[in-house]
Design a protein around this motif. Structure first.
Motif, PDB file in Angstrom:
ATOM      1  N   UNK A  78       0.200  -1.024   0.263  1.00 32.04           N
ATOM      2  CA  UNK A  78       0.271   0.222   0.054  1.00 32.04           C
ATOM      3  C   UNK A  78       0.787   1.552  -0.430  1.00 32.04           C
ATOM      4  N   UNK A  79       1.938   1.232  -0.291  1.00 34.29           N
ATOM      5  CA  UNK A  79       3.179   1.960   0.128  1.00 34.29           C
ATOM      6  C   UNK A  79       2.326   3.576  -1.218  1.00 34.29           C
ATOM      7  N   UNK A  80       1.969   3.426  -2.831  1.00 36.87           N
ATOM      8  CA  UNK A  80       2.023   4.328  -3.432  1.00 36.87           C
ATOM      9  C   UNK A  80       1.423   4.541  -2.819  1.00 36.87           C
ATOM     10  N   UNK A  81       0.125   4.450  -1.646  1.00 39.81           N
ATOM     11  CA  UNK A  81      -1.130   5.640  -1.555  1.00 39.81           C
ATOM     12  C   UNK A  81      -0.548   6.309  -0.967  1.00 39.81           C
ATOM     13  N   UNK A  82      -0.179   5.223   0.736  1.00 41.06           N
ATOM     14  CA  UNK A  82       0.948   6.700   1.290  1.00 41.06           C
ATOM     15  C   UNK A  82       1.351   7.840   1.162  1.00 41.06           C
ATOM     16  N   UNK A  83       1.994   7.406  -0.357  1.00 40.20           N
ATOM     17  CA  UNK A  83       3.437   8.586  -0.828  1.00 40.20           C
ATOM     18  C   UNK A  83       2.064   9.754  -1.822  1.00 40.20           C
ATOM     19  N   UNK A  84       0.625   9.072  -2.451  1.00 39.67           N
ATOM     20  CA  UNK A  84       0.268   9.731  -2.656  1.00 39.67           C
ATOM     21  C   UNK A  84      -0.498  11.189  -1.415  1.00 39.67           C
ATOM     22  N   UNK A  85      -0.817  10.225  -0.606  1.00 35.19           N
ATOM     23  CA  UNK A  85      -1.668  11.208   0.732  1.00 35.19           C
ATOM     24  C   UNK A  85      -0.274  12.513   1.398  1.00 35.19           C
ATOM     25  N   UNK A  86       0.949  11.934   0.945  1.00 40.58           N
ATOM     26  CA  UNK A  86       1.857  12.285   1.503  1.00 40.58           C
ATOM     27  C   UNK A  86       2.504  13.742   0.887  1.00 40.58           C
ATOM     28  N   UNK A  87       2.401  13.785  -0.835  1.00 43.29           N
ATOM     29  CA  UNK A  87       1.922  14.554  -1.844  1.00 43.29           C
ATOM     30  C   UNK A  87       0.972  15.671  -1.705  1.00 43.29           C
ATOM     31  N   UNK A  88      -0.390  15.859  -1.051  1.00 39.34           N
ATOM     32  CA  UNK A  88      -1.664  16.215  -1.552  1.00 39.34           C
ATOM     33  C   UNK A  88      -1.012  17.260  -0.262  1.00 39.34           C
ATOM     34  N   UNK A  89      -0.882  16.744   0.544  1.00 36.27           N
ATOM     35  CA  UNK A  89      -0.644  18.063   1.120  1.00 36.27           C
ATOM     36  C   UNK A  89       0.148  17.845   2.591  1.00 36.27           C
ATOM     37  N   UNK A  90       1.693  17.907   2.226  1.00 40.02           N
ATOM     38  CA  UNK A  90       2.962  17.752   3.055  1.00 40.02           C
ATOM     39  C   UNK A  90       3.231  18.856   4.158  1.00 40.02           C
ATOM     40  N   UNK A  91       2.727  19.309   4.668  1.00 38.35           N
ATOM     41  CA  UNK A  91       2.606  20.007   5.548  1.00 38.35           C
ATOM     42  C   UNK A  91       1.539  20.107   6.921  1.00 38.35           C
ATOM     43  N   UNK A  92       0.581  19.943   6.321  1.00 35.80           N
ATOM     44  CA  UNK A  92      -0.728  19.761   7.285  1.00 35.80           C
ATOM     45  C   UNK A  92      -1.054  17.935   7.054  1.00 35.80           C
ATOM     46  N   UNK A  93      -1.118  17.653   7.628  1.00 33.85           N
ATOM     47  CA  UNK A  93      -1.395  15.815   7.603  1.00 33.85           C
ATOM     48  C   UNK A  93      -2.999  15.918   7.655  1.00 33.85           C
TER      49      UNK A  93
END
Length: 462
Positions: A78-93
């Motif tokens: 599932x790593x690719x999904x987490x990479x997308x999530x991190x890229x959408x808003x890296x400064x504000x989880x």
């Protein structure tokens, strides 16, 4: 990344597989492309938050959807999904995650909770999405993006300039009366300009709402309050059960709040409800009505051309405020978090004598606590597609069974209709279940000779 792994029972897993896709939840197969999945992340983050379960297959056979559990073989898959999530808003989880396992089904289902963001969140393709029902809708027009910015509170409609003469607020009775009480005193026009509610010799929306003697002439269909009185407890009713023509309450916002609360209280105090001692007046704490109506008027979305509504039924009051919850506020965090869609309105109305929002940020908590003190159920807050409704019900915290038995202490029999009126239960089938449960306990029996709607119950004589 260390993600929690939680084992669930077979029953929980089967419920998960049968989940309906709704405004607040979605299911996906593990093959979903992360870029496509980012549209769902964007939609939930921009609308009302939600939950995504990845690892649920869905096939359509004929017209029937068939689902099955088939999770990721391991967390790394599932790593690719987490990479997308991190890229959408890296400064504000804006998300939290856990993996779900079940001994009876293969793999791990990824559960993502997507939180509502303060800013507009876009997908990997750079588009913003919103959630409508079970669909992710792209925001493609300039008007749609503007509406989303208003909705999230990034910009506020209260700052929009109205094409109206400045005299409507700079020379109004409302502003003159207000400034007499201010220290230090100032000339109306100078003060209004200093507060940025008179710009380019024209009033802003906030200026009109606060200081025009009749804001409704400048902001029609979005600055009044409509009050309805329905003589029923049923939902989805029509005009036939209206007690009188709807009231339209107008005036500057300070007066609007006071007049709306007063009208609601006067109507509610005239309602009789069946209780343990027969017909009794229903009442709600003054603080509850005051705070919820104040909140609905101050924090509504004034870009939506619809008046706020107060609907009064025989057993409840419904207060509907146009616009969804602003910023990062959701139903879950509304009592703990603060975000003002209309900060100028909130700040300036607090300068009035005896302001309606004395405890800024604490209004809804005050409303809830007042209901709890007299053992009425908490108000219920529901977000609809374009509005927020608060339901204030006159329902005691006692269990329905206890309420029924207390009623029968002073009455010989009870019918299904009376039972629903005194317990707040909406459906006759649910009320019947209460009576049947009490019969199983040996507490109630059916009255002989009564059938259908006339069926009645009484206490079993010891």
């Amino acid at each position: 990344m260390n993600i929690e792994v939680r084992e669930i029972t077979r029953e929980e897993a089967e419920l998960l597989v049968r989940f309906e896709e709704t405004h607040f939840q979605d299911v996906k197969a593990i093959e979903i492309a992360p870029a496509k999945l980012s549209r769902t992340f964007s939609a939930f983050a921009n609308t009302a938050a939600g939950d995504v379960y990845i690892g649920i297959d869905e096939n359509v056979v004929g017209d029937v959807k068939q689902r099955s559990w088939r999770g990721f073989p391991d967390q790394e898959a599932a790593n690719a999904i987490f990479q997308v999530l991190e890229g959408l808003a890296p400064a504000s989880p804006f998300w939290s995650a856990s993996f779900l396992t079940c001994a009876d089904f293969p793999g791990q289902v990824l559960h993502l909770s997507i939180h509502k963001t303060r800013v507009v969140t876009t997908s990997t393709e750079g588009k913003a999405y919103i959630r409508r029902g079970a669909q992710n809708i792209p925001v493609t027009s300039e008007e749609g993006m503007r509406a989303l910015n208003f909705d999230k509170g990034i910009v506020s409609f209260e700052d929009e300039i109205i094409n109206a003469p400045k005299d409507l607020i700079s020379n109004s009775a409302t502003v003159i009366e207000f400034l007499i009480e201010q220290v230090p005193t100032a000339e109306p026009e100078t003060w209004l300009r200093s507060q940025l509610i008179l710009l380019d010799d024209r009033p802003t929306v906030a200026g009109a709402l606060l200081f025009a003697d009749q804001p409704q002439a400048m902001l029609p269909k979005r600055s009044a309050v409509k009050v309805f009185r329905y003589q029923t407890i049923e939902e989805g009713v029509n005009r036939e059960v209206l007690a009188f023509d709807p009231l339209t309450i107008e005036g500057p916002i300070y007066d609007l709040i006071e007049k709306s609360v007063t009208a609601t209280k006067e109507i509610v105090e005239g309602i009789k409800k069946i209780g343990g001692g027969g017909l009794e007046e229903i009442s709600f704490p003054d603080e509850t009505l005051h705070e919820i109506v104040t909140n609905a008027i101050l924090h509504r979305d004034y870009s939506i051309a619809t008046d706020a509504q107060i609907r009064i039924y025989d057993d409840r009051v419904e207060v509907e405020s146009p616009g969804t919850l602003p910023g990062h506020i959701t139903i879950r965090n509304i009592l703990d978090e603060q975000f003002a869609r209309n900060p100028k309105l909130v700040r300036l109305i607090n300068k009035f004598p005896n302001p309606p929002n004395k405890d800024v940020g604490e209004g809804l908590n005050t409303a809830f606590n007042a209901m709890r003190r007299i053992r009425l159920k908490d108000p219920e807050i529901v977000q609809k597609e374009n509005s927020v409704v608060v339901y204030i019900r006159h329902t005691r915290l006692s269990s329905p069974a206890q309420i029924v038995m207390e009623y029968l202490d002073t009455h010989g029999t009870i019918t299904n209709q009376v039972g629903r009126e005194i317990t707040g239960i909406r459906r006759d089938v649910q009320m019947k279940d209460v009576f049947v449960a009490l019969r199983r306990e040996g507490a109630l029996e059916l009255v002989e000779g009564k059938r259908g709607k006339a069926s009645a119950w009484r206490k079993v004589k010891k």
